[in-house]
Design an enzyme around this catalytic site. Structure first.
Site, PDB file in Angstrom:
ATOM      1  N   ASP A 163       4.117  33.279  21.815  1.00 26.54           N
ATOM      2  CA  ASP A 163       3.568  33.943  23.011  1.00 26.54           C
ATOM      3  C   ASP A 163       3.802  33.130  24.283  1.00 26.54           C
ATOM      4  OD1 ASP A 163       2.616  36.054  21.502  1.00 26.54           O
ATOM      5  OD2 ASP A 163       0.643  35.166  21.215  1.00 26.54           O
ATOM      6  N   GLN A 171      10.274  39.207  14.907  1.00 26.90           N
ATOM      7  CA  GLN A 171      10.599  38.442  16.102  1.00 26.90           C
ATOM      8  C   GLN A 171      10.113  36.991  16.016  1.00 26.90           C
ATOM      9  OE1 GLN A 171       8.231  40.401  19.341  1.00 26.90           O
ATOM     10  NE2 GLN A 171       7.104  41.134  17.570  1.00 26.90           N
TER      11      GLN A 171
END
Length: 286
Positions: free
Chosen positions: A40, A199
């Site tokens: 993130d 991902q």
């Protein structure tokens, strides 16, 4: 046990803070070090975090390929990318663009309010302009009240062990946005993908810089821990700081500075339209 190393994001840093604090209260000599790792890219005090560059490369390549598919068979494509509060990974979808009309044509990050009506207008305009429309959207998009968009569109909502609305692991948001486009805009060819765990774990496109820095933050953590008597040294979180066009240094920052806090994209990285990124972000990510 005199040394405790814990790898993870901001919640993990908070765990290290709690352990370090309890050890201090108990008078137990423990050196607790948080080692950064999160796709993130949302750790405060870090230029970027290990995991993010490789995941960003995957997202950029996935959208570059999907763009060619979408150009050959025009329609609307929605790709949902991880990121509850920070849009760095979703923004990485733009890095594979070579020509002005390449997708993604619209990028939605959680740093900006998402309005379904405006979204449909954006899609309609892009579709009319390009004859197709590619959309990158963060799983954490929310309305003006801060409520996740998925709670507006979905009939039933799951929550995780921390009480957070379950955003990953289902294709719900992509399906719901696709249905809105089909039903409200009358576009027939609409496809959606949820990138999910791929991902953050795809081994086929690891960033060389990322692999090197992931090892180095671990080495630095051990070096900081071994500097002296753990009873006389504070605990901390290893941070990556950029020192040149591309070079980095590693610092040990206090745990309270990073624990439980979330870094979001700077305003200079997000275009004024709220549906694209700026050259400043592209340069930062490269």
């Amino acid at each position: 046990i005199r040394y405790f190393f814990y790898i993870g994001g901001n919640d993990s840093a908070d765990t290290v803070r709690i352990v370090a604090e309890e050890a201090r209260i108990a008078g137990y000599p423990l050196r607790a070090i948080h080692i950064p790792k999160t796709i993130d890219n949302d750790l405060v005090g870090n230029d970027h975090t290990p995991g993010f560059p490789s995941a960003a490369r995957f997202v950029a390549q996935a959208f570059a390929g999907a763009n060619l598919d979408n150009a050959a068979l025009p329609g609307v494509y929605v790709g949902v990318v991880m990121g509850r509060h920070a849009g760095f990974l979703t923004a990485a979808s733009a890095l594979g663009k070579k020509f002005p009309d390449d997708g993604p044509h619209l990028i939605y990050v959680p740093e900006r309010v998402f309005d379904v009506g405006r979204f449909l207008a954006d899609v309609k305009a892009a579709y009319e302009r390009h004859g197709r429309c590619m959309i990158a959207v963060s799983e954490g998009i929310h309305d003006a009240t801060g409520a996740p968009i998925i709670t507006q569109l979905a009939k039933s909502i799951e929550k995780d062990a921390h009480g957070n609305v379950q955003l990953s692991g289902t294709g719900a948001l992509a399906d719901l946005l696709c249905e809105e486009i089909k039903s409200k805009l009358g576009i027939k060819r609409v496809r959606g993908d949820t990138f999910g765990y791929l991902q953050r774990s795809f081994a086929g496109c690891v960033s060389d810089v990322d692999a090197r820095e992931a090892r180095e933050v671990g080495e630095k953590a051990v070096q900081y821990a071994m500097l002296g008597d753990p009873a006389n040294l504070g605990s901390g979180s290893v941070a990556i700081r950029r020192t040149g066009f591309y070079s980095v240094d590693y610092e040990l920052q206090p745990l309270p500075a990073v624990a439980g806090k979330t870094r979001v994209m700077q305003d200079e990285f997000i275009a004024a339209s709220g549906t694209d990124i700026t050259d400043a972000f592209s340069l930062y990510l490269r």
